[in-house]
Design a protein around this motif. Structure first.
Motif, mmCIF file in Angstrom:
data_model
loop_
_atom_site.group_PDB
_atom_site.id
_atom_site.type_symbol
_atom_site.label_atom_id
_atom_site.label_comp_id
_atom_site.label_asym_id
_atom_site.label_seq_id
_atom_site.Cartn_x
_atom_site.Cartn_y
_atom_site.Cartn_z
ATOM 1 N N ASN A 1 0.851 -1.186 0.000
ATOM 2 C CA ASN A 1 0.000 0.000 0.000
ATOM 3 C C ASN A 1 0.887 1.236 0.000
ATOM 4 O O ASN A 1 1.786 1.368 0.822
ATOM 5 N N VAL A 2 0.649 2.122 -0.957
ATOM 6 C CA VAL A 2 1.376 3.386 -1.009
ATOM 7 C C VAL A 2 0.464 4.445 -0.378
ATOM 8 O O VAL A 2 -0.625 4.709 -0.898
ATOM 9 N N PRO A 3 0.904 5.036 0.740
ATOM 10 C CA PRO A 3 0.055 6.010 1.443
ATOM 11 C C PRO A 3 -0.360 7.191 0.565
ATOM 12 O O PRO A 3 0.405 7.657 -0.262
ATOM 13 N N ILE A 4 -1.590 7.624 0.734
ATOM 14 C CA ILE A 4 -2.164 8.839 0.147
ATOM 15 C C ILE A 4 -2.387 8.759 -1.365
ATOM 16 O O ILE A 4 -2.867 9.689 -1.968
ATOM 17 N N ILE A 5 -2.079 7.654 -2.020
ATOM 18 C CA ILE A 5 -2.238 7.535 -3.468
ATOM 19 C C ILE A 5 -3.437 6.633 -3.759
ATOM 20 O O ILE A 5 -3.623 5.615 -3.110
ATOM 21 N N ASP A 6 -4.252 7.027 -4.756
ATOM 22 C CA ASP A 6 -5.392 6.171 -5.116
ATOM 23 C C ASP A 6 -4.905 4.908 -5.832
ATOM 24 O O ASP A 6 -3.736 4.788 -6.194
ATOM 25 N N GLU A 7 -5.804 3.978 -6.033
ATOM 26 C CA GLU A 7 -5.452 2.656 -6.571
ATOM 27 C C GLU A 7 -4.800 2.741 -7.957
ATOM 28 O O GLU A 7 -3.821 2.059 -8.236
ATOM 29 N N ILE B 1 2.684 3.435 -10.045
ATOM 30 C CA ILE B 1 3.919 3.430 -9.259
ATOM 31 C C ILE B 1 4.537 2.032 -9.271
ATOM 32 O O ILE B 1 5.741 1.874 -9.439
ATOM 33 N N MET B 2 3.721 1.004 -9.141
ATOM 34 C CA MET B 2 4.236 -0.370 -9.130
ATOM 35 C C MET B 2 4.845 -0.748 -10.487
ATOM 36 O O MET B 2 5.834 -1.466 -10.529
ATOM 37 N N VAL B 3 4.283 -0.238 -11.581
ATOM 38 C CA VAL B 3 4.886 -0.471 -12.895
ATOM 39 C C VAL B 3 6.303 0.119 -12.903
ATOM 40 O O VAL B 3 7.256 -0.532 -13.351
ATOM 41 N N LYS B 4 6.459 1.312 -12.371
ATOM 42 C CA LYS B 4 7.779 1.954 -12.329
ATOM 43 C C LYS B 4 8.736 1.172 -11.439
ATOM 44 O O LYS B 4 9.919 1.028 -11.764
ATOM 45 N N ILE C 1 14.085 3.626 -3.974
ATOM 46 C CA ILE C 1 12.766 4.024 -4.483
ATOM 47 C C ILE C 1 12.140 4.925 -3.416
ATOM 48 O O ILE C 1 11.392 4.469 -2.557
ATOM 49 N N PRO C 2 12.477 6.211 -3.442
ATOM 50 C CA PRO C 2 12.081 7.106 -2.354
ATOM 51 C C PRO C 2 10.578 7.369 -2.243
ATOM 52 O O PRO C 2 10.105 7.825 -1.212
ATOM 53 N N TYR C 3 9.808 7.051 -3.273
ATOM 54 C CA TYR C 3 8.378 7.350 -3.238
ATOM 55 C C TYR C 3 7.550 6.242 -2.614
ATOM 56 O O TYR C 3 6.331 6.335 -2.579
ATOM 57 N N ILE C 4 8.192 5.188 -2.121
ATOM 58 C CA ILE C 4 7.475 4.187 -1.314
ATOM 59 C C ILE C 4 8.263 3.982 -0.022
ATOM 60 O O ILE C 4 9.481 4.191 0.006
ATOM 61 N N PRO C 5 7.591 3.585 1.055
ATOM 62 C CA PRO C 5 8.298 3.378 2.327
ATOM 63 C C PRO C 5 9.393 2.310 2.194
ATOM 64 O O PRO C 5 9.295 1.397 1.368
ATOM 65 N N GLU C 6 10.428 2.425 3.012
ATOM 66 C CA GLU C 6 11.574 1.509 2.954
ATOM 67 C C GLU C 6 11.156 0.042 3.085
ATOM 68 O O GLU C 6 11.667 -0.818 2.371
ATOM 69 N N LEU C 7 10.232 -0.258 3.991
ATOM 70 C CA LEU C 7 9.775 -1.645 4.143
ATOM 71 C C LEU C 7 9.114 -2.155 2.867
ATOM 72 O O LEU C 7 9.323 -3.297 2.466
ATOM 73 N N ALA C 8 8.340 -1.301 2.236
ATOM 74 C CA ALA C 8 7.685 -1.678 0.980
ATOM 75 C C ALA C 8 8.719 -1.858 -0.130
ATOM 76 O O ALA C 8 8.595 -2.760 -0.961
ATOM 77 N N GLU C 9 9.749 -1.020 -0.136
ATOM 78 C CA GLU C 9 10.821 -1.148 -1.124
ATOM 79 C C GLU C 9 11.521 -2.498 -0.981
ATOM 80 O O GLU C 9 11.726 -3.211 -1.965
ATOM 81 N N ARG C 10 11.879 -2.860 0.242
ATOM 82 C CA ARG C 10 12.551 -4.154 0.463
ATOM 83 C C ARG C 10 11.645 -5.309 0.058
ATOM 84 O O ARG C 10 12.092 -6.280 -0.539
ATOM 85 N N PHE C 11 10.353 -5.203 0.382
ATOM 86 C CA PHE C 11 9.403 -6.244 -0.005
ATOM 87 C C PHE C 11 9.350 -6.365 -1.528
ATOM 88 O O PHE C 11 9.408 -7.461 -2.079
ATOM 89 N N ALA C 12 9.245 -5.230 -2.220
ATOM 90 C CA ALA C 12 9.156 -5.228 -3.684
ATOM 91 C C ALA C 12 10.399 -5.856 -4.310
ATOM 92 O O ALA C 12 10.292 -6.667 -5.238
ATOM 93 N N LEU C 13 11.567 -5.503 -3.807
ATOM 94 C CA LEU C 13 12.810 -6.072 -4.335
ATOM 95 C C LEU C 13 12.827 -7.583 -4.178
ATOM 96 O O LEU C 13 13.120 -8.317 -5.126
#
Length: 166
Positions: free
Chosen positions: A46-52, A58-61, A111-123
């Motif tokens: 979940n990316v805070p404050i951004i709609d679906e 953002i996930m494509v990027k 990836i500064p536009y998502i939280p660090e925990l989310a970045e590690r998860f995505a990687l």
């Protein structure tokens, strides 16, 4: 592809073209794979404050950023393995690769536009899926279809578990 000693000049030029591709061409996932994986990653982050819709973009990027990293750090021929179930690497090699690639990616990708925990998860999610798909009897399409059940450990020590087992 022919053995190196049997490569024609044209085949060698294609090899060089792949290796020295411009940044815009430094991806190996197809558009369909990127979009599908981005949707599946978005279900888990979940990316805070951004709609679906914004989150999906953002996930494509994020996926493209990781795919470019993989292009830069793996031989292009590796991607042939993610779409094949009869060829591939063994579990031991997959564990070694996923451990090294996730560590390298975490050091090189920010990836500064998502939280660090989310970045590690995505990687871990993307690299784990790609490396597991490169194993014999696995394919990227089947793994993506079952992405909800793809376990991504929080601990770096347990990252090898993503590519283990049948």
């Amino acid at each position: 592809m022919a053995k190196l000693s049997e490569l024609t000049t044209e085949e060698f030029q294609l090899l060089l073209k792949d290796f020295y591709a411009e940044p815009i061409h430094r991806t190996k996932m197809t558009q369909e794979e990127v979009i599908d994986l981005a949707k599946r990653l978005n279900e888990r982050i979940n990316v805070p404050i951004i709609d679906e819709t914004g989150e999906e973009k953002i996930m494509v990027k994020v996926i493209l950023k990781i795919d470019t990293f993989l292009y830069d750090n793996l031989p292009n021929e590796f991607y042939d393995l993610i779409r094949s179930t009869d060829k591939g690497i063994d579990e031991k090699e997959a564990k070694r690769l996923v451990r090294r690639l996730t560590k390298m990616a975490n050091d090189k990708i920010d990836i500064p536009y998502i939280p660090e925990l989310a970045e590690r998860f995505a990687l871990k999610f993307v690299i784990g899926m790609v490396v597991k798909a490169a194993r014999k009897k696995f394919s990227f399409a089947k793994l993506r279809a079952n992405a909800k059940s793809f376990e991504v450990p929080e601990s770096e020590k347990e990252v090898e578990s993503m590519v283990a087992g049948d």
